[in-house]
Each structure stands twice: as C-alpha cells, then as structure tokens.
Write a protein that holds these residues in place. Structure first.
Motif, PDB file in Angstrom:
ATOM      1  N   THR A  71       0.849  -1.192   0.000  1.00 45.46           N
ATOM      2  CA  THR A  71       0.000   0.000   0.000  1.00 45.46           C
ATOM      3  C   THR A  71       0.882   1.237   0.000  1.00 45.46           C
ATOM      4  O   THR A  71       2.056   1.183   0.347  1.00 45.46           O
TER       5      THR A  71
ATOM      6  N   THR B  23      -1.253  -5.534   3.655  1.00 42.87           N
ATOM      7  CA  THR B  23      -1.758  -4.247   3.173  1.00 42.87           C
ATOM      8  C   THR B  23      -2.570  -3.511   4.250  1.00 42.87           C
ATOM      9  O   THR B  23      -3.172  -2.481   3.974  1.00 42.87           O
TER      10      THR B  23
ATOM     11  N   GLU C 240      -3.974   0.507  -2.516  1.00 43.01           N
ATOM     12  CA  GLU C 240      -3.269  -0.772  -2.620  1.00 43.01           C
ATOM     13  C   GLU C 240      -2.676  -0.943  -4.005  1.00 43.01           C
ATOM     14  O   GLU C 240      -3.161  -0.365  -4.978  1.00 43.01           O
TER      15      GLU C 240
END
Length: 232
Positions: free
Chosen positions: A63, A143, A163
């Motif tokens: 991310t 993430t 992401e």
C-alpha cells in the motif's frame, strides 16, 4: 485488426515523441497539453517489473499513502461482527457485515474498492478468495486490510491510502490522482508510489527491477518515464 482510436486520442499521441523516455516533470507537462475529456480523468502510473509473479517469493504487493489523496471516492466494505462492526459503521464504511455480507459477495456483489476484515472474520472471509483475489480485493495483513483497528484502516483509505499488486504478467498499475490536480501534487503522489513499489522489491528478484514505467490519463496514450527522474 488494429483498434480504431478516437480523434482526441490520436491528437494526444501526436504530442508524444516515439521511442523517447521523459523525465517526470516533462511527462506531467505533456499531459497538461493533451486534449481534455469531458470529465476529470484519473492519472494512472504503470510499471513493468523484473519479477516472476508465478513464484510466490516474487509477488509485489503493498500500500501507499498518497500525500494529496487519489481524488477517488472509495467504497469500503468491512467484514466484522459485534463491536467492530458497529465501530466500522460509525466510521463511515459503505458496507458492513459478516455472514450476510459474505453471502452477498458469494452471490456476485463486488461493488467496492477496498475490503477490510478483522482477524476473527478471516476464517470465513477466506472462502471468498476465488472471487476477491482476482479483483485485488482480498483482505491481507500485508496491506493493513486484516486488522483489529478497522476504524484506523477506514480513515487511512479515506485519506488516500491505495493498494497495489503486480499481475500475472509482471505489470502493476496505481492511480496517482486526477487530471485537475496541480503538477506538484501529482509529482508528490507519483514519487510516493515509486518509493513504495521500490521498497516492495522481493529479495529474490535479480537484475533490473523497474523494466519500464509510464503515466497516462484515463483515455490517453502512455508516456514513458525514467524512474530515476522520480527517485534516485
């Protein structure tokens, strides 16, 4: 048969020098000179990476928090129950549920951009792997989308956290903002993206990592960019 391009696309393509790699400031200036669409187009950053995604230890995923946001209104789904579900609703998640939401997804519902799940919910959410996985929507601890702090995760994505995940052909796409953003803001966002993708380089990846990089509008040709002009 060659794809027929619109007049606006062809006019934009004429402004790009063939076989040239631009610096990021040059590429952003060039995007500003392209014919405008009737809507605020997204800015897309695309990479071809020197990895083999078929190897589990060469998966690139992570991310990045865009300093100026993505300009996109994110639809967030949260798989949780009890107090965590109530907190998610209060934090403004678009869809919150557990067994009911899982069933809805199994029936084909995927109208959201981010899926967040609490660790205890993942036992059931894992069943959605074949549906959410190919769409890049499967919650993952790497993430920050599998977490006890669903409120914090929702706030981060609302502020501009996005992401990224390499596809099976070693290509990776990330939205960097909107055409209406100032070039300075776009430059900051793209720098953050390149740094995050560079940081996600697998240890097992050998040779040149950034094989190519390009930026484009939603409906424009790609402009090839030298990654070294973004980060040293």
């Amino acid at each position: 048969m060659a794809k027929k391009r619109s007049k606006r696309y062809r006019l934009a393509a004429e402004k790009i020098e063939k076989n040239r790699t631009y610096s990021l400031p040059e590429a952003l200036e060039l995007l500003q000179k392209m014919p405008k669409a009737r809507f605020d187009e997204s800015i897309d950053v695309a990479f071809h990476l020197g990895v083999d995604p078929k190897q589990s230890d060469q998966m690139v995923r992570g991310t990045v928090s865009l300093p100026h946001g993505s300009g996109k209104s994110m639809k967030i789904a949260v798989f949780a129950k009890g107090s965590a579900a109530e907190s998610a609703k209060e934090a403004g998640a678009d869809y919150v549920g557990y067994e009911d939401l899982i069933k809805k997804v199994q029936e084909g519902f995927t109208d959201f951009d981010v899926a967040i799940a609490t660790p205890d919910a993942m036992q059931e959410v894992r069943k959605l792997g074949k549906i959410l996985g190919p769409r890049g929507l499967m919650p993952n601890p790497r993430t920050g989308t599998v977490t006890e702090d669903v409120v914090g995760a929702i706030k981060e994505f609302r502020k501009g956290k996005v992401e990224f995940k390499v596809d099976k052909t070693a290509n990776l796409h990330v939205v960097a903002g909107k055409a209406s953003f100032p070039n300075e803001a776009l430059g900051d966002n793209i720098k953050a993206i390149v740094e995050a993708v560079a940081k996600a380089k697998p240890h097992s990846s050998k040779g040149k990592y950034f094989q190519s990089m390009a930026i484009s509008l939603s409906q424009s040709p790609s402009i090839h960019v030298d990654p070294s002009s973004v980060v040293k």
